[in-house]
Enzyme design. Structure first.
Site, PDB file in Angstrom:
ATOM      1  N   ASP A  57     -77.397 -97.825 -78.890  1.00 52.58           N
ATOM      2  CA  ASP A  57     -76.112 -97.513 -78.910  1.00 52.58           C
ATOM      3  C   ASP A  57     -74.947 -98.315 -79.744  1.00 52.58           C
ATOM      4  OD1 ASP A  57     -74.004 -95.438 -78.601  1.00 52.58           O
ATOM      5  OD2 ASP A  57     -73.197 -96.865 -77.192  1.00 52.58           O
ATOM      6  N   ARG A 108     -69.705-104.686 -71.229  1.00 58.46           N
ATOM      7  CA  ARG A 108     -69.167-105.696 -72.276  1.00 58.46           C
ATOM      8  C   ARG A 108     -69.884-107.144 -71.590  1.00 58.46           C
ATOM      9  NH1 ARG A 108     -68.431-102.628 -76.143  1.00 58.46           N
ATOM     10  NH2 ARG A 108     -66.473-101.665 -76.403  1.00 58.46           N
ATOM     11  N   GLY A 123     -63.581 -97.370 -80.183  1.00 55.83           N
ATOM     12  CA  GLY A 123     -63.898 -97.219 -78.529  1.00 55.83           C
ATOM     13  C   GLY A 123     -62.677 -97.198 -77.867  1.00 55.83           C
ATOM     14  N   ASP A 181     -68.333 -92.750 -72.447  1.00 53.97           N
ATOM     15  CA  ASP A 181     -68.277 -93.714 -73.663  1.00 53.97           C
ATOM     16  C   ASP A 181     -67.119 -95.045 -73.402  1.00 53.97           C
ATOM     17  OD1 ASP A 181     -69.045 -95.295 -75.837  1.00 53.97           O
ATOM     18  OD2 ASP A 181     -68.441 -93.609 -77.533  1.00 53.97           O
ATOM     19  N   HIS A 194     -69.808 -99.100 -71.640  1.00 54.89           N
ATOM     20  CA  HIS A 194     -69.857-100.150 -72.109  1.00 54.89           C
ATOM     21  C   HIS A 194     -69.123-101.185 -71.233  1.00 54.89           C
ATOM     22  CE1 HIS A 194     -71.560 -99.065 -76.060  1.00 54.89           C
ATOM     23  NE2 HIS A 194     -70.658 -97.869 -76.078  1.00 54.89           N
ATOM     24  N   HIS A 209     -61.773-102.549 -75.020  1.00 53.51           N
ATOM     25  CA  HIS A 209     -61.408-103.915 -75.878  1.00 53.51           C
ATOM     26  C   HIS A 209     -60.131-104.537 -75.739  1.00 53.51           C
ATOM     27  CE1 HIS A 209     -64.481-102.858 -78.798  1.00 53.51           C
ATOM     28  NE2 HIS A 209     -64.174-101.643 -78.898  1.00 53.51           N
ATOM     29  N   HIS A 236     -77.854 -92.664 -80.849  1.00 53.80           N
ATOM     30  CA  HIS A 236     -76.380 -92.659 -81.189  1.00 53.80           C
ATOM     31  C   HIS A 236     -76.539 -92.189 -82.594  1.00 53.80           C
ATOM     32  CE1 HIS A 236     -72.401 -94.816 -82.309  1.00 53.80           C
ATOM     33  NE2 HIS A 236     -73.039 -94.529 -83.649  1.00 53.80           N
TER      34      HIS A 236
END
Lengths: 312, 423
Positions: B147, B60, B319, B300, B58, B304, B174
């Site tokens: 996902d 983002r 996450g 994965d 990810h 954050h 997912h």
């Protein structure tokens, strides 16, 4: 002990000590001026993120009877409504220098997180489905007061165990003190893997009723119907409610307990609540002495100043 | 200008041998003893492997640049030994059409490693209507996934698989049945029961794995399963492969490293989706990686920012970071031969994502110069503040691990040299 986050922080000895201290504070509460200077100069902050009547009032009265100053905190009137995070709010409250923060939050674990974010002592006043240790303490105190001891008692807890922080704390407290606990609920209202808990399980209240010293009812919320956990509250009451007919089958000395607030007629029939073996008001009364004991245990600086017979 | 990697043990799909590797103009030009080049990278005591390939990161961007950008995420990748990452489409806006794909690829061209993107299966990842997969496939997208959510409707998933098969692309699922998982924040079991945190049962994942295997058999289309976390899921994938179905699977590093007990701290850094499972499931993930039921290690990687992650457990987003610790955790936690670990990180994920030939390729003259040099024996302690990621939400803070990336070469360019980033 710095914090009270879980009944596990106390163990059997700690619970006994709280009860002995509470005996003393019960006596204080009966004085014409029910106040002692034990925590003069200390400040207790109330951080209640969830509605509460009895727990919040009880902590406030307890702190004031110990001569502590109380910092109130009402979520609706605070910057939480402006989007402040719990962590920032804890930092703000901590900056004002409280000695203890009493936390209630709808999310499990917030008191434990709070303890990492502040230098103050943290008292868990209920976190999500997790724990409500002072409720369990006042329940132990009530059983001890009425029946002499918790050890060896057969205690039935009936109701929505799965979603109940009271159930988790009470199971720990009652079992560590040597009681035999039976949880009664439909399987949908039991926690997952409940087989790993140190309790017996029954799906039938009728099967365990005549053979217990305490029936402890838990609140069942209307929402459980919409979550497909119960067909209806009516069916719940018919199967698991402490109706007058069921109460009549209890041993005459058996206690009827409930942490409140009660859904009258759902968990317990109104006429049962008025019987002398129903302890709901006593539980609330004992709550003040027990919370005084907890505040004293966490905040009193000099153990030598503790009241006579209060243990170490 | 040429670069020589000296004194390492070369491991690729063709086997292992000692030798120097010379790269020039984006290609490997020579492999053998006593070679020389303009710049010398020491690889003594190290493994020289194809650059790693993460098919589940990810990044983002667009939308949550405070947590990560394609640039910072790519540097985290390079630090972890990756020469290629596949971005997940749960951005804002989601990567569900050509315009967003083009933006991500344009930003990726400025990044220190090769950035590929997946595309959403459904518009807005809402599970209602097929996203324009053909126009995204035309831009090079090879992996499609919603996902963060599974495609809930079996009928829609069937059509998506049929449509994707016609484009020669792969759907990655997912696996999570919403009606079983709703409201849950950790694995449903003994620990969730004790902690009073609403749980997600293993069956929420397993029911969708079961369904999608049935749909793969029915449609003949391939299916890739993302971040499998339960013994039951892995057993079903193993059986499906033995039955000859085109089923592939990845496991995330945290699912073979951590267990649900970690949530007892109530630290949301341990909140992830699918959740950390009990030790038996963790062991099943390890067994799956060892016996080939699971093809690839994925990170994965899910950054954050502290502001969004340091919340009450049930309010925090799921996450955890993964790119910079994946190799070390694989070497520390999995008791596997080096070559197998390298395969799980390189040519096996490259094959799933359609990158074979460019990433995970054999290290031989005229091969692509996407390489990773790592010391399999160096121990180090994970320090969140030392990470290249823009976020700090690693669950491994303070953990001692073994195996460290030393150099990363992307397209012939050394972008990480002796653990130093070279912009």
């Amino acid at each position: 002990m710095k914090h009270l986050l879980s009944i596990n922080d106390l163990g059997a000895e700690g619970i006994d000590e709280v009860c002995r201290l509470a005996d003393h504070f019960t006596e204080v509460s009966q004085r014409p001026i029910p106040k002692v200077p034990a925590l003069r100069g200390k400040t207790v902050a109330m951080l209640f993120y969830e509605d509460s009547t009895r727990t919040r009032l009880s902590f406030e009265v307890a702190a004031r009877r110990l001569s502590a100053d109380v910092m109130g905190f009402s979520v609706s009137a605070s910057s939480v409504n402006k989007g402040e995070s719990v962590r920032d709010t804890v930092a703000t409250v901590s900056a004002m220098g409280p000695d203890a923060i009493v936390v209630r939050h709808r999310s499990a674990g917030v008191p434990q997180q709070t303890a990492a974010w502040t230098d103050a002592s943290v008292i868990n006043a209920g976190d999500g489905w997790h724990e409500h240790p002072t409720q369990a303490l006042l329940d132990c105190y009530t059983i001890r007061d009425r029946l002499g001891s918790v050890a060896g008692r057969r205690i039935v807890i009936v109701g929505d165990i799965k979603h109940s922080r009271v159930a988790r704390s009470c199971v720990m407290a009652f079992t560590v003190l040597g009681a035999k606990v039976t949880l009664v609920a439909p399987p949908t209202l039991l926690p997952p893997e409940v087989g790993s808990w140190p309790v017996d399980i029954s799906f039938s209240l009728d099967a365990v009723l005549s053979d217990c010293d305490v029936v402890y009812g838990l609140r069942v919320q209307k929402e459980r119907q919409s979550e497909a956990l119960l067909p209806s509250l009516r069916e719940y009451t018919a199967q698991w409610g402490l109706t007058a007919a069921r109460a009549a089958r209890l041993h005459p000395d058996a206690l009827v307990m409930h942490p409140g607030p009660v859904n009258r007629g759902v968990e317990i029939a109104p006429e049962v609540l008025d019987q002398p073996n129903a302890t709901l008001n006593e539980q609330v009364r004992h709550g003040v002495a027990v919370r005084m004991a907890v505040l004293y245990l966490l905040l009193a600086a000099d153990p030598d100043l503790r009241p006579e017979g209060a243990g170490t | 200008m040429s670069t020589v990697i000296k004194g390492g043990l070369v491991i690729d799909q063709t086997g292992e041998r000692n030798g120097d590797v010379v790269v020039e103009d984006g290609r490997v030009v020579a492999v053998g003893p006593d070679l020389s080049g303009d710049e010398v990278l020491d690889a003594s005591g190290c493994v020289v492997a194809p650059g790693f390939v993460d098919i589940h990161a990810h990044l983002r961007q667009p939308g949550a640049e405070e947590a990560e950008t394609i640039e910072t995420g790519s540097w985290a990748a390079v630090r972890g030994g990756y020469s290629a990452v596949v971005a997940m489409p749960n951005t804002n806006p989601p990567i569900d059409c050509a315009a967003v794909v083009q933006e991500v690829l344009a930003l990726g061209r400025l990044a220190p490693c090769d950035v590929y993107t997946s595309g959403a299966i459904t518009v807005g990842r809402k599970g209602e209507q097929l996203a324009p997969m053909a126009e995204m496939a035309a831009l090079g997208v090879r992996l499609f996934t919603d996902d963060g959510r599974g495609v809930q409707e079996a009928g829609l998933m069937r059509r998506a698989m049929e449509y994707a098969a016609g484009l020669g692309v792969v759907l990655a699922q997912h696996c999570e049945v919403d009606s079983l998982a709703a409201g849950g924040h950790m694995h449903e079991g003994e620990w969730s029961s004790r902690l009073g945190i609403p749980g997600v049962p293993a069956e929420a994942e397993e029911l969708m794995v079961m369904r999608d295997i049935a749909l793969s058999r029915f449609t003949g289309a391939p299916i890739h399963f993302q971040h499998l976390s339960t013994r039951g899921s892995i057993a079903m994938v193993r059986a499906a492969r033995e039955a000859g179905l085109e089923v592939t699977a990845e496991a995330a590093t945290h699912h073979f490293t951590l267990t649900d007990e970690a949530c007892a701290s109530y630290d949301p850094v341990f909140k992830v989706n699918p959740p950390l499972r009990p030790a038996d499931d963790r062991d099943a993930v390890r067994e799956g990686l060892a016996d080939g039921a699971v093809d690839a290690i994925a990170t994965d990687h899910a950054p954050h920012s502290p502001d969004t992650k340091e919340m009450p457990f049930d309010q925090a987003p799921p996450g955890m970071l993964g790119l910079e610790t994946a190799l070390a955790l694989a070497l520390t936690e999995l008791n596997l031969p080096l070559a197998e670990v390298v395969g799980l990180l390189t040519w096996q994920p490259a094959a799933i994502a359609g990158l074979k030939g460019v990433h995970g390729a054999p290290i031989a003259p005229d091969g692509p110069a996407n390489l990773c040099v790592f010391d399999p024996n160096e121990t180090w302690t994970v320090d969140p503040d030392a990470l290249a990621s823009r976020s700090r939400n690693t669950p491994y803070a303070g953990r001692q691990v073994r195996g460290r990336v030393r150099h990363t070469i992307v397209g012939g360019r050394p972008v990480l040299v002796d653990q130093e980033m070279r912009p």
